[in-house]
Design an enzyme around this catalytic site. Structure first.
Site, short mmCIF file in Angstrom:
data_model
loop_
_atom_site.label_atom_id
_atom_site.label_comp_id
_atom_site.label_asym_id
_atom_site.label_seq_id
_atom_site.Cartn_x
_atom_site.Cartn_y
_atom_site.Cartn_z
N TRP A 335 35.12 38.84 36.09
CA TRP A 335 36.46 38.59 36.61
C TRP A 335 37.30 39.87 36.58
O TRP A 335 38.43 39.88 36.06
CB TRP A 335 37.16 37.47 35.85
N CYS A 420 41.74 36.57 35.83
CA CYS A 420 40.60 35.66 35.90
C CYS A 420 40.49 35.10 37.31
O CYS A 420 40.29 35.85 38.26
CB CYS A 420 40.71 34.54 34.86
#
Length: 763
Positions: A335, A420
């Site tokens: 991420w 994220c």
């Protein structure tokens, strides 16, 4: 610098800032002000883009070879087992030094995974041992006897109730053994100001904290700022090992990218966070590239090459993980989320040529899961950018889209990035306390069985009177469900309070936080799994006349809905309202709790690929879902089971349902992943791209928050599962992130192929 340049600007900075418009950013640390005064909005198309340079091609040949070896070794090329990773723990590493325009690796070799024991020595050792490595005995002694870790602190403080909930997976994926992540340092600050200026600012902040009483919070903040100051010094030392002095601001575009990357590199050397996003950097870097282009120092080939080489480094980020972690988050995601596009608060688009350059890396270097490129979508964005982003999404299956209007409306800034998958954060001004998820589908089964876990038979939830009738009564179930959610919210928040207290104490993110304001707003991120299963089950109980099947002990183990019932995902107002009712009630209970460091409570509808693991831990549901079947990912409706469940009215009906979810109750994000058959969008690429833009405009204009876009026929996945050697770079969106399909476990591949593949926009 223009003639308006303020005399207070140091000479070295004045030289680096020559040609930039003056502003507040010179007198205080304020990258947003710098961007707003200096960026060049781009309203054209992609015709200006350049292909990959010879150096980029040479590097990618080398890197792809390493990727293949890594894949053959189950995702691990090499691992460090002797030296704990710090900013200065390793000698400089290179891919091909002579060809690299942007340098810096996490360790001394490409793709070598670092040894990171500070969050938990057991996790670090398990990662090594599961891949055939042994921990250095001295390190085992140090981190078991001499140096306490975050994980040990957490389990010293956990209550029996917390451990029981964790074991039975009503609370799942807790960051109690790994870095919490989801913190975005403002890495742009290194390039704009240089380390010396940032250290001066931290020294001033330290002096100004604690003029009154030395309370616990004051003592802690003074210590943290001092750690941040040291981290900046270490960052300077790390850069010097590569031959660069980052004390002063960057003078060229290449330096700006390199300085910024050094800031990010420091973060990933020091933390194995669950998500190590790089933030919102494209508009900032474009200012430097445009200045060098105007000066004749570079041409478009050079500009693209610099972006390619930065992205190449982001594709190489690796962390040592355990098999259990990989079960939750399959495909080795990092991420390293990169946010592009968006709108300024003054009505201008924030789109620049460098947003195009980042998107084009998916063509110049091929599709890739990392960086996790996130397009901040607006129907008011330049048409050329929208068309190009949709085209790249259709070709690569590697983009996700977020509603930039919602981000600005709810967060109050236009300098918001995604940490994220779907979690918003104001760059440099707030941080998140990441919190994984509560399984609300399983919680509904606890309500029916009086708090007893349907899989283990253990009393996990509060001891309530079980519901014993032959058929389920909606009012009784809803009342019991609320009681379970009340207790779950309290237990969840208290568990996270323990985790984040210990993380700050034993695994503090000094580098990332050194590149942020000293006085931060903190968000407290809870999460929800199983929202569609909980919703559909309550709708079944309300309308479907659900019969209960019990075992010999009286435990409810199965359910038979005897009539049809409305379901979430089909543009049904009552079912969609039920989903909001559950979320609203749970968040009401969450907000009533005490939060560590006065953090602001949020929640997310996000599961990553852990919906498969959560499904394994969840029994039969009243809506007819079978035990062990994966829960729906994120906020997605249930899969079409050919009976009562699933999205049966086409893509737009599904999008309408998800768009009705209240983002104000889920400020940590609402994840929606869709597979669309190309024929549903058009007969050729032009039609497909145009119609995809229309879908995105419509979805976001009616309040949808996030959309993962996969445009392919499911037969592609079936062939890729049978013949993975034919598709080494097939990248797909799963739930908030992209992954190479071949890196998913067989179970997770099967889960993706079970998902609804929309053959029609409407039915």
């Amino acid at each position: 610098m223009s003639t308006e340049t303020k005399q207070s600007v140091p000479n070295a900075s004045a030289h680096a800032w020559e040609g930039f418009a003056v502003g507040l950013w010179q007198d205080e640390i304020n990258t947003r002000d710098f961007i707003q005064r200096n960026y060049t909005e781009y309203v054209g198309n992609a015709d200006f883009l350049s292909g990959a340079s010879s150096a980029t091609n040479e590097l990618m040949v080398r890197l792809n070879d390493l990727f293949e070896v890594e894949h053959e070794h189950s995702g691990v090329l090499a691992m460090e087992n002797d030296v704990p990773s710090t900013l200065t723990s390793h000698q400089p590493g290179y891919l091909i030094q002579s060809a690299e325009k942007i340098v810096g690796l996490q360790t001394d070799q490409p793709l070598k995974q670092a040894f990171m024991p500070f969050c938990g020595i057991r996790m670090a050792e398990s990662a090594l041992e599961s891949n055939g490595y042994e921990t250095n005995p001295l390190m085992h002694t140090v981190f078991n006897q001499w140096r306490k870790t975050h994980n040990q602190g957490v389990f010293d403080a956990y209550t029996p109730e917390m451990i029981l909930a964790r074991k039975n997976k009503i609370l799942t994926g807790l960051p109690d053994a790994y870095g919490r992540g989801r913190i975005i340092g403002d890495y742009r600050r290194v390039a704009l100001y240089g380390i010396e200026r940032l250290m001066q600012e931290k020294a001033r902040d330290w002096e100004n904290v604690g003029a009154g009483a030395m309370t616990e919070s004051v003592i802690r903040l003074r210590e943290e700022i001092k750690e941040q100051h040291r981290a900046l010094e270490e960052l300077k030392t790390m850069a010097a090992s590569y031959g660069f002095d980052i004390s002063l601001p960057a003078k060229t575009a290449q330096e700006a990218i390199q300085w910024l990357y050094f800031g990010y590199l420091g973060a990933i050397k020091a933390q194995n966070g669950a998500a190590m996003s790089i933030g919102r950097i494209s508009t900032f870097l474009d200012i430097y590239l445009e200045r060098d282009l105007k000066r004749g120092l570079i041409d478009e080939n050079d500009a693209q090459e610099l972006i390619d080489h930065l992205v190449m480094k982001l594709r190489m980020v690796r962390f040592a993980r355990t098999p259990e972690y990989n079960d939750l988050f399959s495909g080795f995601p990092i991420w390293a989320t990169l946010s592009v596009g968006g709108m300024s608060s003054d009505g201008r688009s924030l789109v620049t040529k460098t947003d195009f350059r980042f998107l084009s890396t998916l063509s110049t270097m091929g599709p890739s899961p990392e960086p996790n490129i996130t397009v901040l979508w607006s129907s008011r964005a330049p048409e050329g950018f929208k068309q190009y982003a949709a085209k790249v999404a259709e070709e690569s299956h590697a983009l996700q889209f977020e509603n930039e209007q919602l981000l600005r409306d709810y967060w109050g800034f236009d300098d918001v990035g995604i940490a994220c998958c779907v979690s918003a954060t104001v760059i440099g001004k707030n941080m998140q306390f990441f919190g994984a998820r509560a399984n609300l589908a399983k919680a509904l089964l606890y309500a029916i069985n009086g708090g007893i876990d349907e899989k283990s038979g253990v009393q996990v939830g509060p001891k309530l009177r079980p519901l014993t009738g032959e058929y389920l009564n909606y009012e009784d179930v809803w009342a019991a469900y609320k009681s379970i959610l009340d207790c779950l919210a309290n237990l969840y928040v208290n568990t996270l309070n323990v985790i984040h207290y210990m993380h700050d104490k034993y695994a503090y993110e000094a580098v990332q936080l050194a590149l942020m304001d000293s006085h931060l707003e903190r968000t407290f991120a809870t999460g929800i799994a199983g929202i569609s299963q909980a919703t559909d089950s309550l709708m079944a109980i309300k309308h479907g006349h659900v019969k209960v099947i019990r075992d010999v002990t009286g435990l409810a183990t199965d359910y038979v809905p005897e009539h049809g019932f409305p379901t979430y995902g089909n543009d049904n107002l009552e079912a969609d309202a039920m989903a909001n009712q559950i979320i609203d009630y749970f968040m009401t209970q969450i907000r009533r709790q005490h939060f560590y460091r006065e953090a602001k409570p949020t929640t997310s509808l996000l599961t990553i690929t852990s919906n498969v693991v959560y499904g394994k831990a969840t029994g039969n549901m009243p809506d007819g879902r079978r035990a062990g079947v994966p829960l729906s990912p994120g906020a997605n409706p249930s899969y079409d089971d050919g009976h009562f469940l699933g999205e049966k009215h086409g893509l737009l009906a599904s999008l309408n349902s998800v768009a009705r979810l209240n983002y104000g109750n889920a400020l940590d994000g609402i994840s929606n992943t869709q597979i669309i058959n190309p024929s549903a969008l058009g007969k050729n690429q032009t039609e497909i791209v145009t119609n995809l833009c229309h879908v995105l405009d419509g979805y976001f204009n009616q309040g949808g928050y996030h959309l993962n876009v996969n445009v392919f026929d499911q037969s592609l996945l079936k062939d890729a599962q049978a013949h993975p050697e034919k598709y080494p770079n097939l990248t797909i969106r799963v739930s908030g992130y992209a992954v190479k399909f071949r890196d998913l476990t067989a179970e997770q591949q099967n889960d993706v192929m079970l998902r609804t593949a929309h053959a029609h926009l409407t039915v």
